[in-house]
Design an enzyme around this catalytic site. Structure first.
Site, PDB file in Angstrom:
ATOM      1  N   GLU A  44       0.847  -1.201   0.000  1.00 30.18           N
ATOM      2  CA  GLU A  44       0.000   0.000   0.000  1.00 30.18           C
ATOM      3  C   GLU A  44       0.883   1.252   0.000  1.00 30.18           C
ATOM      4  O   GLU A  44       1.919   1.282   0.647  1.00 30.18           O
ATOM      5  CB  GLU A  44      -0.887  -0.004   1.247  1.00 30.18           C
ATOM      6  CG  GLU A  44      -1.773   1.218   1.404  1.00 30.18           C
ATOM      7  CD  GLU A  44      -2.516   1.257   2.731  1.00 30.18           C
ATOM      8  OE1 GLU A  44      -3.543   1.932   2.801  1.00 30.18           O
ATOM      9  OE2 GLU A  44      -2.054   0.608   3.707  1.00 30.18           O
ATOM     10  N   LYS A 110      -9.683   2.616  -2.203  1.00 25.81           N
ATOM     11  CA  LYS A 110      -9.879   2.042  -0.868  1.00 25.81           C
ATOM     12  C   LYS A 110     -11.228   2.447  -0.295  1.00 25.81           C
ATOM     13  O   LYS A 110     -11.553   3.622  -0.184  1.00 25.81           O
ATOM     14  CB  LYS A 110      -8.751   2.529   0.051  1.00 25.81           C
ATOM     15  CG  LYS A 110      -8.711   1.872   1.423  1.00 25.81           C
ATOM     16  CD  LYS A 110      -7.501   2.393   2.197  1.00 25.81           C
ATOM     17  CE  LYS A 110      -7.327   1.726   3.543  1.00 25.81           C
ATOM     18  NZ  LYS A 110      -6.145   2.270   4.257  1.00 25.81           N
ATOM     19  N   CYS A 144      -5.516  -2.793   2.771  1.00 25.71           N
ATOM     20  CA  CYS A 144      -5.240  -2.672   4.209  1.00 25.71           C
ATOM     21  C   CYS A 144      -6.485  -2.755   5.092  1.00 25.71           C
ATOM     22  O   CYS A 144      -6.987  -3.826   5.374  1.00 25.71           O
ATOM     23  CB  CYS A 144      -4.454  -1.383   4.456  1.00 25.71           C
ATOM     24  SG  CYS A 144      -3.491  -1.401   6.002  1.00 25.71           S
TER      25      CYS A 144
END
Length: 259
Positions: A44, A110, A144
C-alpha cells in the site's frame, strides 16, 4: 485458460514521501526477479509510505508513478499492482492500480479509509468493489483496513483470489494474520497479503507478515517477519476447484446487496 498464476510479492521498507526514491528502490527489486512471472504485488502507498500529507505527494493517473507501473509491466510481461496517492477532480484517493502488460490498467479506490489515522479526513472513500480478470483468474482488489470488513470482500461472484496491499503496523499484526487467514477460508479463495517492513516518519513500526493462504487457510508462504524479501508463489485453480466441489460452503452463503 491457465490453471496457474505465478506471483512475486515484495515485502520491503518504504522511503518516506519520496516517490522517485521508491520507484528506484522497487525497480531494482523487480529487476532481480527471475522471469517469467505473471503478477508482481507491491505494498500500500508504495511510493510514499502511509502519509496523510496527500497534497505534497499526490500524483495524477497520467503521472510518473502510474507510467512507471505500466513500463515495468510491459518490460517484464507481468502485471504490476500496488496502491498510491492519486489526485483526481480535486479529491485524493488511496488507489490500487492494476497495470496489465499490454499497457492498460484497472483501479480500485480504498473503501474503508482508516479513521484512527485521519485517513477519512483526507481521502475520498471508494464505492465500488473491483474484480480484475487476468489470465482467466478473477482477482478481488482490497487495501489494508478493508481487511477488517468481511462483508465488503464477500465472495458473491466466485472470484479466485483476494489481494490485500497494506501498511499494517506491528502492534496489531496478530489481527492481520488472523483476518487474512479468515478471509481466505470464508471466501474459499487464495488470500494474498503484502505488507511493508521498517519504520515510517511517524515512528510506526511495520513487521511484514506478508503471506498467501489457500482455500483451507494454510499459510503457503512462510516469509519471516521483518525480512526484506521477494517471495515467488504459484497459485493453482485445481486446488480451488477441488475444495469448492467437495466442500460446497459458498452455496450456503447469505444473499445480500451492499447499498
Amino acid at each position: 485458460m491457465s490453471n496457474q498464476l505465478k506471483l512475486a510479492i515484495i515485502q520491503t521498507h518504504l522511503i518516506w514521501e519520496d516517490p522517485k526514491a521508491n520507484r528506484k528502490h522497487f525497480k531494482a527489486k523487480i529487476q532481480g526477479i527471475k522471469l517469467p512471472i505473471d503478477l508482481i504485488v507491491l505494498p500500500e502507498m508504495f511510493t510514499t509510505g502511509f502519509t496523510m500529507n496527500a497534497k505534497a505527494v499526490a500524483e495524477s493517473m497520467e503521472g510518473e508513478s502510474v507510467l512507471w507501473m505500466k513500463k515495468r509491466a510491459t518490460e517484464t510481461g507481468a502485471a504490476v499492482t500496488g496502491s498510491l496517492i492519486i489526485e483526481e477532480n480535486n479529491q485524493y484517493y488511496n488507489r490500487m492500480v492494476f497495470a496489465f502488460p499490454d499497457g492498460t490498467h484497472k483501479t480500485y479506490d480504498k473503501r474503508h479509509t482508516f479513521s484512527l489515522a485521519g485517513e477519512d479526513k483526507v481521502f475520498t472513500s471508494g464505492q465500488e468493489q473491483v474484480i480484475v480478470n487476468y489470465k482467466d483468474w478473477n482477482i478481488c482488489l482490497q487495501i489494508c483496513y478493508d481487511l477488517r470488513f468481511p462483508v465488503w470482500s464477500r465472495n458473491t461472484t466466485d472470484y479466485d483470489a483476494l489481494i490485500y496491499v497494506a501498511n499494517w503496523p506491528k502492534p496489531r499484526i496478530a489481527a492481520w494474520d488472523a483476518l487474512l487467514k479468515a478471509r481466505a477460508i470464508e471466501n474459499m479463495c487464495y488470500g494474498v497479503g503484502v505488507n511493508r517492513i521498517g519504520e515510517d516518519a511517524a515512528q510506526n513500526e511495520y513487521s511484514g507478515h506478508s503471506a498467501v493462504y489457500d482455500v483451507l487457510g494454510n499459510n503457503i508462504t512462510p516469509i519471516r517477519p521483518n525480512k526484506d524479501h521477494i517471495e515467488i508463489i504459484t497459485l493453482d485453480k485445481t486446488h480451488i476447484a477441488r475444495y469448492r466441489n467437495k466442500l460446497k460452503f459458498l452455496e450456503d452463503r447469505d444473499q445480500f446487496k451492499i447499498m
